[in-house]
Design an enzyme around this catalytic site. Sequence first.
Site, PDB file in Angstrom:
ATOM      1  N   ASP A 213       0.851  -1.197   0.000  1.00  0.00           N
ATOM      2  CA  ASP A 213       0.000   0.000   0.000  1.00  0.00           C
ATOM      3  C   ASP A 213       0.886   1.246   0.000  1.00  0.00           C
ATOM      4  O   ASP A 213       2.114   1.157   0.048  1.00  0.00           O
ATOM      5  CB  ASP A 213      -0.893  -0.001   1.237  1.00  0.00           C
ATOM      6  CG  ASP A 213      -0.076  -0.050   2.525  1.00  0.00           C
ATOM      7  OD1 ASP A 213       0.347   1.018   2.995  1.00  0.00           O
ATOM      8  OD2 ASP A 213       0.165  -1.166   3.042  1.00  0.00           O
TER       9      ASP A 213
ATOM     10  N   ASP B 295       0.667   3.599   2.432  1.00  0.00           N
ATOM     11  CA  ASP B 295       0.459   4.167   3.761  1.00  0.00           C
ATOM     12  C   ASP B 295      -0.729   5.131   3.670  1.00  0.00           C
ATOM     13  O   ASP B 295      -1.775   4.729   3.176  1.00  0.00           O
ATOM     14  CB  ASP B 295       1.744   4.830   4.271  1.00  0.00           C
ATOM     15  CG  ASP B 295       1.788   4.909   5.791  1.00  0.00           C
ATOM     16  OD1 ASP B 295       1.431   3.914   6.443  1.00  0.00           O
ATOM     17  OD2 ASP B 295       2.175   5.960   6.329  1.00  0.00           O
TER      18      ASP B 295
END
Length: 295
Positions: A210, A212
Site C-alpha cells: 500500500d 500508507d
Amino acid sequence: MVQRKLGVIGGSGLYSVAGLADAEWITVDTPWGAPSDALFCGRLDGLEVVFLPRHGRGHVHSPSDVPYRANVDALKRLGVTDVVSVSACGSFRDDMAPGDFVIVDQFIDRTVARDKSFFGTGCVAHVSMAHPVCGGLGAICATAARGARVTVHDGGTYLAMEGPQFSTMAESQFYRDQWGCAVIGMTNMPEAKLAREAELCYASVAMVTDYDCWHPRHDAVQVTDIIRVLHGNAEKARAMIAALPALLGTEHAPCPHGCDTALEHALITAPEARDPRMLKKLDAVAGRVLSGTAD
C-alpha cells in the site's frame, strides 16, 4: 568450508514455503523463550532451509509481541548462516507500487516496546549497525526476485514503527518528506539488530502492499486492501525463495561484509567480570567469541 543453511523469516501473508524435501516442523527451545512457531526444516534443491513464520501460523503475534530474540536464537541454534527476512510494508514513493519488492539497505528504528539486544548486564556488547544488512545476500535476493518477474528496487530506508496501528497522516508525510524514507513496516526492528549480534548475514525484502496514507490519490490503508495484495506478494516471495538455492550454493564462504565476525571486537565486559548465567544464555548467538575460538 562452512555449509550454508538458509533461514527464511516469513512476514504477513507468508506462513509456509513449498517444495522442501524431507521437511518437518521442529520445536526449538531457547533461553529467550519460545519462538513465534515451530520451524519448518528441509532441503530445497540441495540447500538446507529453515522457515519461520514471524507471526506464527494463523498470524497470532502482533508486531510488538513477536519474540524476536527467541526467533533469531532458534535460527542460529539450528545452524542457519544466512537469513532472508520477507515482510509486508507501506510505500512512501510513487515508483514503489503495491506488488513491488524493495531490497532494504537502511533502517530508522522508531520502536520503543521491544527487547533489542541479546546482551546486557553481565555481558555488554556493542555491534556496528552502520550498514545493517548484508549487501551480498541482498543482491542475490534481488536477482532471484527479478528472475521471478518481480519489480525490484535496489535500496531504500525502512522506517520501523511500533504499531499495531497504522500511521497518522502527519507521521506518514513527515517520514516521507523530512526523513526521506522509502518504506514503512513494523517488524524488521529489532530483528536486523539481533541478526547482526548473532553474526548472521541478513537481508530484508520488503513487499509493498500500500501507500500508507500520504498519497493524495489513494485512500488510507485498510487491512482488507492489504490482504488482497498480500496473496499476490506471497506467491512472488515463494518464487523468489525457490530461485535462491541456485544462486547461493551450498557452501558459506566468509562474508566479505563482515556479518559473520560482527562480535569480533564488540564485547566490552572484561572476561573475569562476565556473568556465567548470561554467558549460558548466549551460547548459540555468541558461542564463537565466548568459547575463545575467535581468530
